[in-house]
Design an enzyme around this catalytic site. Structure first.
Site, PDB file in Angstrom:
ATOM      1  N   ASP A  67      58.690  46.352 -15.293  1.00 10.02           N
ATOM      2  CA  ASP A  67      57.796  46.212 -16.448  1.00 10.02           C
ATOM      3  C   ASP A  67      57.367  47.562 -17.013  1.00 10.02           C
ATOM      4  O   ASP A  67      57.601  48.607 -16.406  1.00 10.02           O
ATOM      5  CB  ASP A  67      56.564  45.361 -16.074  1.00 10.02           C
ATOM      6  CG  ASP A  67      55.948  45.773 -14.739  1.00 10.02           C
ATOM      7  OD1 ASP A  67      56.250  46.877 -14.255  1.00 10.02           O
ATOM      8  OD2 ASP A  67      55.167  44.992 -14.190  1.00 10.02           O
ATOM      9  N   ASP A 142      45.567  39.192  -9.099  1.00 10.72           N
ATOM     10  CA  ASP A 142      45.536  37.814  -9.602  1.00 10.72           C
ATOM     11  C   ASP A 142      46.783  37.042  -9.161  1.00 10.72           C
ATOM     12  O   ASP A 142      47.053  35.963  -9.663  1.00 10.72           O
ATOM     13  CB  ASP A 142      45.427  37.804 -11.143  1.00 10.72           C
ATOM     14  CG  ASP A 142      46.645  38.413 -11.831  1.00 10.72           C
ATOM     15  OD1 ASP A 142      47.550  38.919 -11.123  1.00 10.72           O
ATOM     16  OD2 ASP A 142      46.704  38.385 -13.078  1.00 10.72           O
ATOM     17  N   HIS A 144      49.929  38.052  -9.475  1.00 10.08           N
ATOM     18  CA  HIS A 144      51.110  38.181 -10.337  1.00 10.08           C
ATOM     19  C   HIS A 144      52.248  38.942  -9.687  1.00 10.08           C
ATOM     20  O   HIS A 144      52.059  39.763  -8.805  1.00 10.08           O
ATOM     21  CB  HIS A 144      50.744  38.806 -11.699  1.00 10.08           C
ATOM     22  CG  HIS A 144      50.348  40.249 -11.654  1.00 10.08           C
ATOM     23  ND1 HIS A 144      49.531  40.813 -12.594  1.00 10.08           N
ATOM     24  CD2 HIS A 144      50.658  41.256 -10.798  1.00 10.08           C
ATOM     25  CE1 HIS A 144      49.359  42.098 -12.334  1.00 10.08           C
ATOM     26  NE2 HIS A 144      50.036  42.383 -11.253  1.00 10.08           N
ATOM     27  N   GLU A 149      51.598  37.063 -15.728  1.00 11.78           N
ATOM     28  CA  GLU A 149      50.204  36.686 -15.519  1.00 11.78           C
ATOM     29  C   GLU A 149      50.092  35.169 -15.341  1.00 11.78           C
ATOM     30  O   GLU A 149      51.053  34.435 -15.626  1.00 11.78           O
ATOM     31  CB  GLU A 149      49.374  37.138 -16.735  1.00 11.78           C
ATOM     32  CG  GLU A 149      49.382  38.649 -16.948  1.00 11.78           C
ATOM     33  CD  GLU A 149      48.640  39.448 -15.876  1.00 11.78           C
ATOM     34  OE1 GLU A 149      48.697  39.084 -14.687  1.00 11.78           O
ATOM     35  OE2 GLU A 149      47.999  40.442 -16.235  1.00 11.78           O
TER      36      GLU A 149
END
Ligand code: PGA
Length: 259
Positions: A67, A142, A144, A149
């Site tokens: 990413d 979270d 991910h 997400e």
């Protein structure tokens, strides 16, 4: 999947680097998916040591990063120190110190004028390279994988994703604060490989360390497969998944599940 628990961060990093090196020795032209973040820094330092001291050869290795922030990249018109791109991270933490060929490095272009087209071309480039042999992954606070997400589907592909609040906060604390940015100045969008892209890799190597990750690691490995914890996709992965944790990150797992 195989879960390996090591005493501390250094041992986790050495074990992960050995896992990667083993593949490179066996297949010198391996296609490796690299990850950014705090977690793999120790692994990359160990790979650099192996290159310098043991001659680990990266000359035929091809890489694809997971990413990149949208709007950031190696823009030479900007002051170098202000560039918090993952491109810069990869060169500083690994690529500048090993004998990898620049033309074999692929990192999503955060400065692209046409993100949708770029994402399609990135997927094509992975296919043309013969697919990813080993994808390295961290896990976000979270849950991910890359910047997938909560809400990202299992068949998602490389695309632009809006970062959620927790990711913005985590990454601000980890990278942006020390560089003197305010939270608002941090990019809120990124290009990310999709879960579908990641699940097509021939093998996965997921790393996590520290007590802060214990709960989310347990959720990803034992909880329901849910788009609310996108790393739970590991439970439906069909290839060989290796998970290397330090003791703290493994503290909510059942010890009979690991060596
Ligand atoms: P970290 O990030 O390594 O900085 O904890 C992991 C991730 O977001 O995947």
């Amino acid at each position: 999947m195989e879960i390996i628990v090591k005493q501390d961060y250094d041992q986790m990093s050495r074990c992960a680097a050995e896992h990667i090196a083993e593949l490179i020795r066996k297949k010198p032209n391996s296609v490796i998916g690299f990850a950014t973040g705090r977690t793999p820094i120790g692994t990359y330092r160990e790979l650099i040591r192996m290159h310098k001291e043991e001659g680990l050869d990266f000359s035929q290795v091809v890489t694809f990063n997971l990413d990149e922030y949208l709007g950031l990249g190696m823009d030479l018109s900007k002051p170098y120190a202000l560039d918090q791109s993952y491109q810069r991270f990869m060169y500083e933490e690994l690529f500048n110190h090993i004998n990898i060929k620049k033309e074999n490095i692929h990192i999503p272009d955060g400065l692209t004028k046409n993100p949708d087209e770029f994402c399609k071309a990135y997927e094509e480039a992975i296919k043309e390279a013969g697919g990813i042999d080993l994808q390295i992954l961290g896990i976000g606070g979270d849950g991910h994988w890359a910047f997938n997400e909560p809400g990202s589907t299992l068949d998602s592909r490389t695309r632009v994703e809006k970062l959620n609040e927790q990711t913005i906060k985590d990454n601000y604390e980890a990278f942006y604060k020390e560089a003197g940015f305010t939270m608002e100045e941090m990019p809120h969008y990124a290009i990310t490989m999709g879960l579908g892209t990641i699940l097509e890799a021939k093998s996965l190597l997921m790393l996590a360390n520290g007590a802060k990750k214990a709960k989310v690691v347990a959720k990803a490995l034992y909880g329901p497969v849910t788009d609310q914890v996108t790393a739970s996709a590991i439970q439906v992965y069909k290839g060989k998944a290796t998970i290397i944790l330090d003791k703290e990150a493994a503290s909510m797992l059942d010890s009979k599940d690991y060596n």
